[in-house]
Motif scaffolding. Sequence first.
Motif, PDB file in Angstrom:
ATOM      1  N   UNK A  34       0.814  -1.274   0.115  1.00  0.00           N
ATOM      2  CA  UNK A  34      -0.033   0.090  -0.125  1.00  0.00           C
ATOM      3  C   UNK A  34       0.724   1.246   0.531  1.00  0.00           C
ATOM      4  N   UNK A  35       0.511   2.217  -0.821  1.00  0.00           N
ATOM      5  CA  UNK A  35       0.935   3.644  -0.898  1.00  0.00           C
ATOM      6  C   UNK A  35       0.626   4.111  -0.669  1.00  0.00           C
ATOM      7  N   UNK A  36       1.054   5.062   0.877  1.00  0.00           N
ATOM      8  CA  UNK A  36       0.223   6.305   1.590  1.00  0.00           C
ATOM      9  C   UNK A  36       0.526   7.261   1.337  1.00  0.00           C
ATOM     10  N   UNK A  37      -0.023   8.106  -0.021  1.00  0.00           N
ATOM     11  CA  UNK A  37       1.113   9.728  -0.168  1.00  0.00           C
ATOM     12  C   UNK A  37       0.493  10.329   1.239  1.00  0.00           C
ATOM     13  N   UNK A  38      -0.608  10.493   1.359  1.00  0.00           N
ATOM     14  CA  UNK A  38      -0.565  11.920   2.580  1.00  0.00           C
ATOM     15  C   UNK A  38       0.645  11.365   3.946  1.00  0.00           C
ATOM     16  N   UNK A  39       0.617  10.113   4.160  1.00  0.00           N
ATOM     17  CA  UNK A  39       1.697   9.722   4.651  1.00  0.00           C
ATOM     18  C   UNK A  39       3.517   9.409   4.516  1.00  0.00           C
ATOM     19  N   UNK A  40       3.195   9.191   3.764  1.00  0.00           N
ATOM     20  CA  UNK A  40       4.389   9.183   2.851  1.00  0.00           C
ATOM     21  C   UNK A  40       5.712   8.258   3.303  1.00  0.00           C
ATOM     22  N   UNK A  41       4.391   6.826   2.880  1.00  0.00           N
ATOM     23  CA  UNK A  41       4.747   5.842   3.653  1.00  0.00           C
ATOM     24  C   UNK A  41       4.567   4.501   2.482  1.00  0.00           C
ATOM     25  N   UNK A  42       5.674   3.360   2.479  1.00  0.00           N
ATOM     26  CA  UNK A  42       4.848   2.341   1.912  1.00  0.00           C
ATOM     27  C   UNK A  42       4.785   1.080   2.806  1.00  0.00           C
ATOM     28  N   UNK A  43       3.944   0.819   2.419  1.00  0.00           N
ATOM     29  CA  UNK A  43       3.449  -0.132   3.606  1.00  0.00           C
ATOM     30  C   UNK A  43       3.302  -1.761   3.263  1.00  0.00           C
ATOM     31  N   UNK A  44       3.623  -2.685   3.847  1.00  0.00           N
ATOM     32  CA  UNK A  44       2.794  -3.992   2.965  1.00  0.00           C
ATOM     33  C   UNK A  44       2.118  -4.533   3.975  1.00  0.00           C
ATOM     34  N   UNK A  45       1.883  -5.639   4.394  1.00  0.00           N
ATOM     35  CA  UNK A  45       1.077  -6.797   4.937  1.00  0.00           C
ATOM     36  C   UNK A  45       1.130  -8.250   3.666  1.00  0.00           C
ATOM     37  N   UNK A  46       1.093  -9.029   4.961  1.00  0.00           N
ATOM     38  CA  UNK A  46       0.657 -10.729   4.088  1.00  0.00           C
ATOM     39  C   UNK A  46       0.022 -10.816   3.205  1.00  0.00           C
ATOM     40  N   UNK A  47      -1.669 -10.076   3.302  1.00  0.00           N
ATOM     41  CA  UNK A  47      -2.147 -10.380   2.219  1.00  0.00           C
ATOM     42  C   UNK A  47      -3.181  -9.343   2.276  1.00  0.00           C
ATOM     43  N   UNK A  48      -3.785  -9.206   1.495  1.00  0.00           N
ATOM     44  CA  UNK A  48      -4.752  -7.847   1.034  1.00  0.00           C
ATOM     45  C   UNK A  48      -6.088  -8.120   2.417  1.00  0.00           C
ATOM     46  N   UNK A  49      -6.574  -9.534   2.462  1.00  0.00           N
ATOM     47  CA  UNK A  49      -7.035  -9.323   4.272  1.00  0.00           C
ATOM     48  C   UNK A  49      -7.047  -9.167   5.174  1.00  0.00           C
ATOM     49  N   UNK A  50      -5.397  -8.518   5.388  1.00  0.00           N
ATOM     50  CA  UNK A  50      -5.253  -8.450   6.856  1.00  0.00           C
ATOM     51  C   UNK A  50      -4.278  -6.977   6.921  1.00  0.00           C
ATOM     52  N   UNK A  51      -4.459  -6.094   5.232  1.00  0.00           N
ATOM     53  CA  UNK A  51      -4.543  -5.250   5.682  1.00  0.00           C
ATOM     54  C   UNK A  51      -4.497  -4.023   6.436  1.00  0.00           C
ATOM     55  N   UNK A  52      -6.068  -4.602   7.499  1.00  0.00           N
ATOM     56  CA  UNK A  52      -6.512  -3.646   8.750  1.00  0.00           C
ATOM     57  C   UNK A  52      -5.735  -4.087  10.008  1.00  0.00           C
ATOM     58  N   UNK A  53      -4.804  -4.541   9.778  1.00  0.00           N
ATOM     59  CA  UNK A  53      -4.205  -5.329  10.603  1.00  0.00           C
ATOM     60  C   UNK A  53      -2.891  -4.011  10.938  1.00  0.00           C
ATOM     61  N   UNK A  54      -1.811  -4.614  11.251  1.00  0.00           N
ATOM     62  CA  UNK A  54      -0.347  -3.553  11.590  1.00  0.00           C
ATOM     63  C   UNK A  54       0.140  -4.084  10.709  1.00  0.00           C
ATOM     64  N   UNK A  55       0.873  -3.127   9.475  1.00  0.00           N
ATOM     65  CA  UNK A  55       1.890  -3.845   8.930  1.00  0.00           C
ATOM     66  C   UNK A  55       3.297  -4.593   8.941  1.00  0.00           C
ATOM     67  N   UNK A  56       3.236  -5.491   7.847  1.00  0.00           N
ATOM     68  CA  UNK A  56       4.496  -6.161   8.274  1.00  0.00           C
ATOM     69  C   UNK A  56       5.685  -5.791   7.992  1.00  0.00           C
ATOM     70  N   UNK A  57       5.469  -4.773   7.414  1.00  0.00           N
ATOM     71  CA  UNK A  57       6.556  -3.358   7.069  1.00  0.00           C
ATOM     72  C   UNK A  57       6.107  -2.503   6.338  1.00  0.00           C
ATOM     73  N   UNK A  58       6.974  -1.582   6.936  1.00  0.00           N
ATOM     74  CA  UNK A  58       6.829   0.167   6.678  1.00  0.00           C
ATOM     75  C   UNK A  58       7.975   0.575   6.625  1.00  0.00           C
ATOM     76  N   UNK A  59       8.304   1.683   5.461  1.00  0.00           N
ATOM     77  CA  UNK A  59       9.151   2.704   4.499  1.00  0.00           C
ATOM     78  C   UNK A  59       8.376   3.977   4.225  1.00  0.00           C
TER      79      UNK A  59
END
Length: 706
Positions: A34-59
Amino acid sequence: MWEQMWRSDHMENICGYLMKYTNLVTGWQYRYFVLNNDAGLLEYFVNEQSRLLKPRGTLQLAGAVISPSDEDSHTFTVNAASGEQYKLRATDAKERQHWVSRLQICTQHHTEAIGKNNPPLKSRSFSLASQGSANSPGVQRRPSQNAVSFFNVGHHRLPTGKRVPIMQPDHLVDVREMMSQAEGQQRDLIRSIECLPASGHLTSLDQDLLMLKATSMATMNCLNDCFHILQLQHASQQKGSLPAGTTISWLEPKISLANHFKNGAAQNFPAEINKPASVREEQSIAEPCQLTREPEEINTDEELEDICDDKEDDLGAVEEQRSVILHLLSQLKLGMDLTRVVLPTFILEKRSLLEMYADFMSHPDLFVAITNGSSPEERMIRFVEYYLTSFHEGRKGAIAKKPYNPIIGETFHCSWRMPKSNVATEAGTNSSAHSPLEQVTLPKDPEGQVEPDYYTVKFVAEQVSHHPPVSGFYAECVEKNMCVNAHVWTKSKFLGMSIGVTMVGEGVLHLLEHGEEYTFSLPCAYARSILTVPWVELGGKVNISCAKTGYSASINFHTKPFYGGKLHRVTGEVKQNMTNTVVCRVQGEWNSVLEFTYSNGETKYVDLTKLSVTRKRVRPLEKQGPFESRRLWQHVTESLRDGDIDKATEHKRALEERQRNEERLRAETETPWCTKYFLKDGDGWVYHKPLWKTVSAAQTQQADNN
């Protein structure tokens, strides 16, 4: 697979699945990004269903560098200012371009916004002098005090939408001051080590101190690179933004070791007027595309048995050039790609990589005997036997030295002749037996040539690409209706005290008499103990398979464990996939003795050190073309044989500089490179006139005549 969520001011939040490279064990894994432009973050999750949970990683993307990879058209990297990196792969070139462009827009926006949204902080002095001397008991660092706390820099996860402050100009001055003092202390450290006596309890050649010198130099280089990135970020605030497509090349060595160092001291090469004629000749050879690029038919009768026997057992040069090795290590970083690194000449062995591939064919009787197997099972087992016996002769001596990097357009031709009586024809024949080597002559009668009593295996290799470095090679035995075609991309990386070489690509053995194709890969190679006596180790799992017969082989080259264990160990098995039945097991050492155990209970031992080698046949230098390996590198090879490292370096540099000039000219004139013997076929390269096409055409013509 990506989906557009919304668009605002040319910035869009996008999300979708990408492949993420984790490590050598796990490899590539699908993750939902997920590219979050407002926050300037690139986040990733295990799958689409888990995107409401805490991301596995953030840059954090502010200050990041987004770089499309030259490995292929799908891969790209995201290098954060913190030093963290994501290596990602899209499903195709179009999807990669979409992600890269959106990430670059987001990165540029947040990098520019940092300076606008954060006023300069009050200047603080971080002078190392104010911290006291490193030797003062009152200011010694606690074991828990790491580099982050020492420089008073913290890494915290910021709430969504918050901006990340970066250092302002006055802080860059403070950092520069700290680094200048650290560089001075590092120079004092080096000077103290070099002033130690050459003998005694603690010497200047102590391995731990040598390692300390190398790692301290590498650390300072890394800090300077990071500081350079901070300066670029500051410049982007002042000038608006970094130019489109800008990349920061901070992983490359800053000097060419081979050209700059002679036993650790500066070296100046003679001026052009004083260069040997051979060097001027190397630099003035006509453009490759101006030479004939038409395939050349090599007459094997012009080839003579090779009398060259360049063993690579000399360890003296490595000991004498230790300072150059240490400087080289100080320029490298863990995981760094060594493709574009100029290595010192004294570590080179006296042959091109293309000739090394030919030396893997030094047991041609085992190769030809594959097609004589009476069943698919026996043919697969024979191929595995040949495959495992090929690596021993491919290495020249015990020391790990590097063959010449072929220049684009370089070729190598050779052949082997073996008496027909030496080739196993049926099951039970000892295919590892060789007759004493002899020069085979072609019998003739008054009417002309008669059927020869030997088989001929012809070999040709060509460097088809420079970046990435890809070699194609092809071998055939017309009498036995068999051939092998392969392409290999050598990717080398720095692993600390080792260098790893991955052989990307595959080969295919064609047994036309049986209509069978055997696909195989190659193991990785490692140069170990590069500071002392370097040696070669193979590692990794390779597979051999034949889709028509359903037989396959899995072979594991085991690297030595840290504690205990044997060197050069290999294990494998051959099985019938339909029934999952193992028909042969193999174990032993790939450079010593191999043990083959068959399903009928029989066992065969092959002592590789006692296998006779069939010498290859090569045309004399005067009959070779200017881009054939031995003629191309002849002056480098002669200088290495004479022990003249400086002269060898000069000849090598002339060849490499000519290649760079030619590449630059082709880029300026938009002239594509034309290969001579190999044609691009999907992701691979295929010989222009393979035996399977020749046989097929002959069969078609015969059918038409009938």
